[in-house]
Structures are given as structure tokens and as C-alpha cells.
Motif scaffolding. Sequence first.
Motif, PDB file in Angstrom:
ATOM      1  N   ASP A  19     -10.537   8.242  18.729  1.00 46.63           N
ATOM      2  CA  ASP A  19     -10.621   7.205  19.753  1.00 46.63           C
ATOM      3  C   ASP A  19     -10.342   5.858  19.100  1.00 46.63           C
ATOM      4  OD1 ASP A  19     -12.919   6.679  18.287  1.00 46.63           O
ATOM      5  OD2 ASP A  19     -14.299   7.405  19.829  1.00 46.63           O
ATOM      6  N   GLY A  20     -10.571   4.792  19.828  1.00 47.47           N
ATOM      7  CA  GLY A  20     -10.272   3.477  19.296  1.00 47.47           C
ATOM      8  C   GLY A  20     -11.053   3.147  18.039  1.00 47.47           C
ATOM      9  N   GLN A  21     -12.319   3.519  18.005  1.00 50.54           N
ATOM     10  CA  GLN A  21     -13.135   3.254  16.829  1.00 50.54           C
ATOM     11  C   GLN A  21     -12.640   4.054  15.630  1.00 50.54           C
ATOM     12  OE1 GLN A  21     -17.316   4.714  16.509  1.00 50.54           O
ATOM     13  NE2 GLN A  21     -17.826   2.564  16.171  1.00 50.54           N
ATOM     14  N   ALA A  22     -12.281   5.323  15.849  1.00 49.89           N
ATOM     15  CA  ALA A  22     -11.765   6.150  14.755  1.00 49.89           C
ATOM     16  C   ALA A  22     -10.461   5.567  14.220  1.00 49.89           C
ATOM     17  CB  ALA A  22     -11.555   7.586  15.228  1.00 49.89           C
ATOM     18  N   ARG A  23      -9.605   5.078  15.112  1.00 50.47           N
ATOM     19  CA  ARG A  23      -8.350   4.474  14.678  1.00 50.47           C
ATOM     20  C   ARG A  23      -8.618   3.251  13.797  1.00 50.47           C
ATOM     21  NH1 ARG A  23      -6.509   3.592  19.172  1.00 50.47           N
ATOM     22  NH2 ARG A  23      -4.999   5.280  19.436  1.00 50.47           N
ATOM     23  N   GLU A  24      -9.523   2.392  14.235  1.00 54.07           N
ATOM     24  CA  GLU A  24      -9.845   1.200  13.451  1.00 54.07           C
ATOM     25  C   GLU A  24     -10.397   1.563  12.080  1.00 54.07           C
ATOM     26  OE1 GLU A  24     -12.503  -1.191  15.691  1.00 54.07           O
ATOM     27  OE2 GLU A  24     -11.031  -1.693  17.248  1.00 54.07           O
ATOM     28  N   ARG A  25     -11.249   2.562  12.037  1.00 53.72           N
ATOM     29  CA  ARG A  25     -11.829   2.969  10.760  1.00 53.72           C
ATOM     30  C   ARG A  25     -10.777   3.559   9.830  1.00 53.72           C
ATOM     31  NH1 ARG A  25     -17.466   5.559  13.215  1.00 53.72           N
ATOM     32  NH2 ARG A  25     -18.802   3.761  12.716  1.00 53.72           N
ATOM     33  N   LEU A  26      -9.867   4.354  10.363  1.00 52.80           N
ATOM     34  CA  LEU A  26      -8.813   4.927   9.530  1.00 52.80           C
ATOM     35  C   LEU A  26      -7.858   3.840   9.032  1.00 52.80           C
ATOM     36  CD1 LEU A  26      -8.025   8.235  11.448  1.00 52.80           C
ATOM     37  CD2 LEU A  26      -9.107   8.034   9.204  1.00 52.80           C
ATOM     38  N   GLU A  27      -7.545   2.867   9.889  1.00 49.70           N
ATOM     39  CA  GLU A  27      -6.681   1.760   9.464  1.00 49.70           C
ATOM     40  C   GLU A  27      -7.347   0.986   8.329  1.00 49.70           C
ATOM     41  OE1 GLU A  27      -3.707   1.377  10.273  1.00 49.70           O
ATOM     42  OE2 GLU A  27      -3.320   1.895  12.376  1.00 49.70           O
ATOM     43  N   LEU A  28      -8.646   0.761   8.440  1.00 42.45           N
ATOM     44  CA  LEU A  28      -9.361   0.049   7.383  1.00 42.45           C
ATOM     45  C   LEU A  28      -9.402   0.878   6.108  1.00 42.45           C
ATOM     46  CD1 LEU A  28     -11.090  -2.268   6.320  1.00 42.45           C
ATOM     47  CD2 LEU A  28     -13.083  -1.182   7.392  1.00 42.45           C
ATOM     48  N   LEU A  29      -9.631   2.167   6.243  1.00 40.52           N
ATOM     49  CA  LEU A  29      -9.647   3.043   5.075  1.00 40.52           C
ATOM     50  C   LEU A  29      -8.302   3.015   4.358  1.00 40.52           C
ATOM     51  CD1 LEU A  29     -10.990   5.158   3.264  1.00 40.52           C
ATOM     52  CD2 LEU A  29     -10.389   6.899   4.973  1.00 40.52           C
ATOM     53  N   ALA A  30      -7.209   2.987   5.109  1.00 44.42           N
ATOM     54  CA  ALA A  30      -5.881   2.932   4.502  1.00 44.42           C
ATOM     55  C   ALA A  30      -5.704   1.655   3.689  1.00 44.42           C
ATOM     56  CB  ALA A  30      -4.807   3.035   5.581  1.00 44.42           C
ATOM     57  N   VAL A  31      -6.174   0.535   4.229  1.00 40.44           N
ATOM     58  CA  VAL A  31      -6.077  -0.744   3.517  1.00 40.44           C
ATOM     59  C   VAL A  31      -6.908  -0.715   2.241  1.00 40.44           C
ATOM     60  CG1 VAL A  31      -6.669  -3.205   3.627  1.00 40.44           C
ATOM     61  CG2 VAL A  31      -5.587  -2.088   5.591  1.00 40.44           C
ATOM     62  N   ARG A  32      -8.140  -0.262   2.350  1.00 36.35           N
ATOM     63  CA  ARG A  32      -9.030  -0.234   1.195  1.00 36.35           C
ATOM     64  C   ARG A  32      -8.538   0.765   0.144  1.00 36.35           C
ATOM     65  NH1 ARG A  32     -10.124  -4.440   2.938  1.00 36.35           N
ATOM     66  NH2 ARG A  32     -12.148  -5.088   3.847  1.00 36.35           N
ATOM     67  N   LEU A  33      -7.963   1.867   0.580  1.00 35.62           N
ATOM     68  CA  LEU A  33      -7.440   2.857  -0.364  1.00 35.62           C
ATOM     69  C   LEU A  33      -6.319   2.260  -1.203  1.00 35.62           C
ATOM     70  CD1 LEU A  33      -7.439   5.868  -1.306  1.00 35.62           C
ATOM     71  CD2 LEU A  33      -5.697   6.275   0.447  1.00 35.62           C
ATOM     72  N   ARG A  34      -5.434   1.520  -0.563  1.00 43.19           N
ATOM     73  CA  ARG A  34      -4.337   0.879  -1.293  1.00 43.19           C
ATOM     74  C   ARG A  34      -4.878  -0.134  -2.306  1.00 43.19           C
ATOM     75  NH1 ARG A  34       1.056   0.428  -0.491  1.00 43.19           N
ATOM     76  NH2 ARG A  34       0.878   1.557   1.492  1.00 43.19           N
ATOM     77  N   GLU A  35      -5.870  -0.913  -1.890  1.00 45.42           N
ATOM     78  CA  GLU A  35      -6.462  -1.903  -2.791  1.00 45.42           C
ATOM     79  C   GLU A  35      -7.143  -1.235  -3.977  1.00 45.42           C
ATOM     80  OE1 GLU A  35      -7.554  -5.191   0.716  1.00 45.42           O
ATOM     81  OE2 GLU A  35      -9.113  -3.914  -0.170  1.00 45.42           O
ATOM     82  N   GLU A  36      -7.930  -0.216  -3.688  1.00 45.83           N
ATOM     83  CA  GLU A  36      -8.696   0.437  -4.750  1.00 45.83           C
ATOM     84  C   GLU A  36      -7.790   1.224  -5.687  1.00 45.83           C
ATOM     85  OE1 GLU A  36     -12.137   1.312  -6.929  1.00 45.83           O
ATOM     86  OE2 GLU A  36     -11.794  -0.131  -5.304  1.00 45.83           O
ATOM     87  N   ASN A  37      -6.692   1.743  -5.160  1.00 45.80           N
ATOM     88  CA  ASN A  37      -5.800   2.537  -5.997  1.00 45.80           C
ATOM     89  C   ASN A  37      -5.140   1.694  -7.082  1.00 45.80           C
ATOM     90  OD1 ASN A  37      -5.264   5.470  -5.739  1.00 45.80           O
ATOM     91  ND2 ASN A  37      -3.137   4.832  -6.008  1.00 45.80           N
ATOM     92  N   ALA A  38      -5.125   0.378  -6.891  1.00 44.09           N
ATOM     93  CA  ALA A  38      -4.612  -0.521  -7.931  1.00 44.09           C
ATOM     94  C   ALA A  38      -5.604  -0.656  -9.074  1.00 44.09           C
ATOM     95  CB  ALA A  38      -4.306  -1.888  -7.332  1.00 44.09           C
ATOM     96  N   ARG A  39      -6.874  -0.311  -8.815  1.00 47.23           N
ATOM     97  CA  ARG A  39      -7.916  -0.406  -9.839  1.00 47.23           C
ATOM     98  C   ARG A  39      -8.251   0.933 -10.477  1.00 47.23           C
ATOM     99  NH1 ARG A  39      -9.607  -4.470  -6.032  1.00 47.23           N
ATOM    100  NH2 ARG A  39     -10.645  -2.937  -4.706  1.00 47.23           N
TER     101      ARG A  39
END
Length: 213
Positions: A19-39
Amino acid sequence: MIDSEEAARAWFETAPGFDGQARERLELLAVRLREENARQNLVAAPTLESVWQRHFADSAQLLTHVPRETRSWLDLGSGAGFPGLVIGILRPNLRVHLVESRNRRIDWLERMRSELGLDRVQVAGSRLELVETFPSHVISARAFAPMPKLLDLSARFSTIDTTWVLPKGRSAAQELQELRGWRHKFHVEQSLTDPSAGLIVGTLIGRKKVKRT
């Protein structure tokens, strides 16, 4: 077959729990994953360009093989959080236990659990051997260990009603064929995200009795 980012996003639109909340959470997870993968190397860098297919849909497809009434989920060697974090996002009322022994990845999982608001996700920051035994309705493990070691370490969390969902890539059929010493009702399902990969799905009955001579 989910063979692109576009196909993955389209598949999610009809996926249970999305649903909308799940979409928002997955979008945020994608952003954080990219950031953390640099570390720290959470996932292979090229897969960040296809995170919805390679990680999100690859994780979410496991839900199609478990009973809807599932109440608890044990994810072994959670690492970057796949499939555990995705399961927690799509099934927020499900109690999800993430087992991870590496300190930096424990920190990552704890931060994501908190930031994503996944109150029913718990992180067990320990080697699996030290985790207290409890029965789980589902057990998953993505690239955790070969089948014999996996079952040796985790069978104590399983009952006759536990569903196992084990992404095994190209080795699924071979690992199942070579499994000895256990009574089970496992079979191989085709992965929705990789035509060469398989999932081992089913229930574990127990160890085979050794015949004494």
C-alpha cells in the motif's frame, strides 16, 4: 518473470500487503541502502541499479509460499535485511526476527528497523547458536549456509507446521537432491526474479533414525 525494475514495481502493485505506506518505506530503504553501501558492502554495487527487482521483489516473492495466517518469521543471516526487512514492511503485524552476527550489519538493521517504524521486527545480534530456541511459523535464509549446516543449526526453531522458504540460486535442485539424514517435504520452486534460480520450500519432519546393526 520479473525481469526489470519496471516489472518489479508493477508486480508490487498487486502484491499482498503493498500500500502507500509500504511504498514509502521501500523507497526510503532504497535510499538508505545506497548510502550505507558506500560505507560497508551490504550488497553488490551493480544491484543498486535494480534494487526493486534484485532485492525487494526477490524478498517479497517468499510471501507467496507461506500461509496467510503466519504470525512469526525467523530470518537467518539477515545481512542487508533481505528478505527480513521487506517482509516486515509488507506484513507490519507479523513478528519478524532477524538474526545477524556481524556488528556493522547489526547496527544497520537496528537503524532501519527504527527509521522504518517496524515495531514488530526484532534484531538478534548474535551467532545463531546463541539465540534462544523458540518455534517460528516461517524460517528463511538467503545465502546463509548449505542445507546440511543450515538444518543442523536451525532445525530447533522448526515444528511440523513451520514453512521453510530458502532462496538457493542455481544450487537449489542440487542441494535438495544431495540432502541426507533428514525427513522432509521440501521441493523446488522457480524464482520469479531469476530464471536460473530456485527456492527450496516445504516442511521439515525431523532427522532420520539411524538403523543399528
